[in-house]
Design an enzyme around this catalytic site. Sequence first.
Site, PDB file in Angstrom:
ATOM      1  N   SER A 144      -4.651-105.659 -52.909  1.00  0.00           N
ATOM      2  CA  SER A 144      -3.778-105.362 -53.825  1.00  0.00           C
ATOM      3  C   SER A 144      -4.547-105.825 -55.213  1.00  0.00           C
ATOM      4  O   SER A 144      -5.529-106.552 -55.246  1.00  0.00           O
ATOM      5  CB  SER A 144      -2.431-106.199 -54.113  1.00  0.00           C
ATOM      6  OG  SER A 144      -1.789-106.094 -55.285  1.00  0.00           O
ATOM      7  N   TYR A 157       1.378-114.819 -53.322  1.00  0.00           N
ATOM      8  CA  TYR A 157       0.882-113.415 -52.931  1.00  0.00           C
ATOM      9  C   TYR A 157      -0.438-113.112 -53.761  1.00  0.00           C
ATOM     10  O   TYR A 157      -0.998-112.463 -53.053  1.00  0.00           O
ATOM     11  CB  TYR A 157       1.822-112.540 -53.820  1.00  0.00           C
ATOM     12  CG  TYR A 157       1.679-111.202 -53.317  1.00  0.00           C
ATOM     13  CD1 TYR A 157       1.804-110.553 -52.176  1.00  0.00           C
ATOM     14  CD2 TYR A 157       1.200-110.242 -54.466  1.00  0.00           C
ATOM     15  CE1 TYR A 157       1.609-109.388 -51.954  1.00  0.00           C
ATOM     16  CE2 TYR A 157       0.975-108.941 -54.336  1.00  0.00           C
ATOM     17  CZ  TYR A 157       1.103-108.323 -53.040  1.00  0.00           C
ATOM     18  OH  TYR A 157       0.875-106.979 -52.515  1.00  0.00           O
TER      19      TYR A 157
HETATM   20  N1  NAP Z   1       4.377-101.238 -53.532  1.00  0.00           N
HETATM   21  C1  NAP Z   1       3.390-102.109 -54.313  1.00  0.00           C
HETATM   22  O1  NAP Z   1       3.537-101.779 -55.749  1.00  0.00           O
HETATM   23  C2  NAP Z   1       2.094-102.705 -53.784  1.00  0.00           C
HETATM   24  C3  NAP Z   1       1.197-102.821 -54.627  1.00  0.00           C
HETATM   25  C4  NAP Z   1      -0.114-103.695 -54.123  1.00  0.00           C
HETATM   26  C5  NAP Z   1      -0.137-103.911 -52.708  1.00  0.00           C
HETATM   27  N2  NAP Z   1       1.051-103.633 -51.901  1.00  0.00           N
HETATM   28  C6  NAP Z   1       0.858-103.777 -50.475  1.00  0.00           C
HETATM   29  O2  NAP Z   1       1.010-102.769 -49.653  1.00  0.00           O
HETATM   30  C7  NAP Z   1       1.592-102.945 -48.578  1.00  0.00           C
HETATM   31  C8  NAP Z   1       2.628-102.246 -48.034  1.00  0.00           C
HETATM   32  O3  NAP Z   1       3.699-102.458 -48.805  1.00  0.00           O
HETATM   33  P1  NAP Z   1       4.851-101.325 -49.563  1.00  0.00           P
HETATM   34  O4  NAP Z   1       4.430-101.382 -50.917  1.00  0.00           O
HETATM   35  O5  NAP Z   1       4.726-100.267 -48.499  1.00  0.00           O
HETATM   36  O6  NAP Z   1       6.101-102.162 -49.164  1.00  0.00           O
HETATM   37  P2  NAP Z   1       7.386-102.026 -48.087  1.00  0.00           P
HETATM   38  O7  NAP Z   1       7.840-100.505 -48.452  1.00  0.00           O
HETATM   39  O8  NAP Z   1       8.049-102.936 -48.527  1.00  0.00           O
HETATM   40  O9  NAP Z   1       6.759-102.038 -46.752  1.00  0.00           O
HETATM   41  C9  NAP Z   1       6.257-103.221 -46.206  1.00  0.00           C
HETATM   42  C10 NAP Z   1       6.158-103.119 -44.883  1.00  0.00           C
HETATM   43  O10 NAP Z   1       5.462-104.394 -44.244  1.00  0.00           O
HETATM   44  C11 NAP Z   1       6.365-104.564 -42.997  1.00  0.00           C
HETATM   45  N3  NAP Z   1       6.582-106.229 -43.065  1.00  0.00           N
HETATM   46  C12 NAP Z   1       7.001-107.013 -43.812  1.00  0.00           C
HETATM   47  N4  NAP Z   1       7.083-108.147 -43.458  1.00  0.00           N
HETATM   48  C13 NAP Z   1       6.644-108.051 -42.038  1.00  0.00           C
HETATM   49  C14 NAP Z   1       6.741-108.993 -40.956  1.00  0.00           C
HETATM   50  N5  NAP Z   1       6.941-110.329 -40.838  1.00  0.00           N
HETATM   51  N6  NAP Z   1       6.401-108.300 -39.610  1.00  0.00           N
HETATM   52  C15 NAP Z   1       6.066-107.021 -39.383  1.00  0.00           C
HETATM   53  N7  NAP Z   1       6.180-106.351 -40.498  1.00  0.00           N
HETATM   54  C16 NAP Z   1       6.385-106.904 -41.665  1.00  0.00           C
HETATM   55  C17 NAP Z   1       7.818-104.173 -43.191  1.00  0.00           C
HETATM   56  O11 NAP Z   1       8.504-103.732 -42.046  1.00  0.00           O
HETATM   57  P3  NAP Z   1       9.734-104.446 -41.655  1.00  0.00           P
HETATM   58  O12 NAP Z   1      10.585-105.083 -42.626  1.00  0.00           O
HETATM   59  O13 NAP Z   1      10.303-103.343 -40.587  1.00  0.00           O
HETATM   60  O14 NAP Z   1       8.975-105.652 -40.617  1.00  0.00           O
HETATM   61  C18 NAP Z   1       7.234-102.581 -43.912  1.00  0.00           C
HETATM   62  O15 NAP Z   1       7.091-101.607 -42.938  1.00  0.00           O
HETATM   63  C19 NAP Z   1       1.777-104.592 -48.630  1.00  0.00           C
HETATM   64  O16 NAP Z   1       0.625-105.273 -47.908  1.00  0.00           O
HETATM   65  C20 NAP Z   1       1.966-104.738 -49.974  1.00  0.00           C
HETATM   66  O17 NAP Z   1       1.577-106.189 -50.368  1.00  0.00           O
HETATM   67  C21 NAP Z   1       2.068-102.855 -52.380  1.00  0.00           C
END
Ligand code: NAP
Length: 266
Positions: A144, A157
């Site tokens: 990130s 985080y």
């Molecule tokens: N969205 C943003 O603004 C943003 C910005 C920078 C970086 N990121 C990073 O991008 C990545 C994906 O996030 P996203 O934005 O796509 O958010 P999201 O829609 O909330 O997706 C998060 C994913 O991680 C999985 N996850 C969370 N906890 C877990 C656990 N204990 N075991 C297995 N799977 C788990 C969730 O699946 P389940 O809940 O089904 O387990 C879901 O599939 C993350 O690493 C996040 O830190 C996001």
Amino acid sequence: MALPTPTTSTRAVITGASSGIGEALAERLARRGHSLLLVARREDRLLSLAVRLRDLYAVDVDVLACDLGDRPARTELIDTISDIDVSILCLNAGFATYGSLHDLDPDREREEVEVNVVAVHELLLAVLPRLRARGSGAILITGSTAGNQPSPNNATYAATKAFANTLAESLHGELRGSEVTCTLLAPGPVRTEFAEVADLGRLERLLPSFAWVSAEQAAESAVRGMESGRRRVVPGPSAKLQNIGGQHSPRSISNPLLRRIYGDMR
Ligand SMILES: NC(=O)c1ccc[n+]([C@@H]2O[C@H](COP(=O)([O-])OP(=O)(O)OC[C@H]3O[C@@H](n4cnc5c(N)ncnc54)[C@H](OP(=O)(O)O)[C@@H]3O)[C@@H](O)[C@H]2O)c1
């Protein structure tokens, strides 16, 4: 540099595939002919995505429900993966917490380190030697822009994503000249379930619409970055600005600014 050629016996493993960026990565890799192993906790979501991708792209899609915060569950996942010919590994699952560290639930903070750091490291250590031995492969680690600088009120985080960013870029350098690549995806704000999971009610209102990219845009940039062997992919103009600002602003400016922004977020 290209992604490994898809075959019926190889798999792209994607963690966090039940929503957001991971789901969009799955779609893009399936479209390019890669069979998949989808990992997350919500099995129902994974199963319906698997049905859709099999129908649309005629690839094999397996699902594995796993809580990556749970050590015994991770060990089972690693055992399962050891029987699979993994050609692409996308370590993408993660979540954030916001607030003063002393106020936050210690169990949730520990879980954040387990999912965002320990699970990433363990899966990488399990798969990397096999990618090197097979002589081709691609790794994507989702870090990130939050990992570029310390962030008061988002401490755990930011620290976990600093680990992800540094791990991915270090490995990118190590793998130079080999047939295995490692790319960091370092997004800024992406419209996914991320803000809802982090209970960031005000985020939508605080950030202008141009600051956001979609999960599809982030995933497409990531896959293109993997295809061209990029070190770091930062999707969207506002994240690119944030990326530069975070790496080069003096801490004396970024620290109080982020303290205020993140302190105000919920
Ligand atoms: N969205 C943003 O603004 C943003 C910005 C920078 C970086 N990121 C990073 O991008 C990545 C994906 O996030 P996203 O934005 O796509 O958010 P999201 O829609 O909330 O997706 C998060 C994913 O991680 C999985 N996850 C969370 N906890 C877990 C656990 N204990 N075991 C297995 N799977 C788990 C969730 O699946 P389940 O809940 O089904 O387990 C879901 O599939 C993350 O690493 C996040 O830190 C996001």
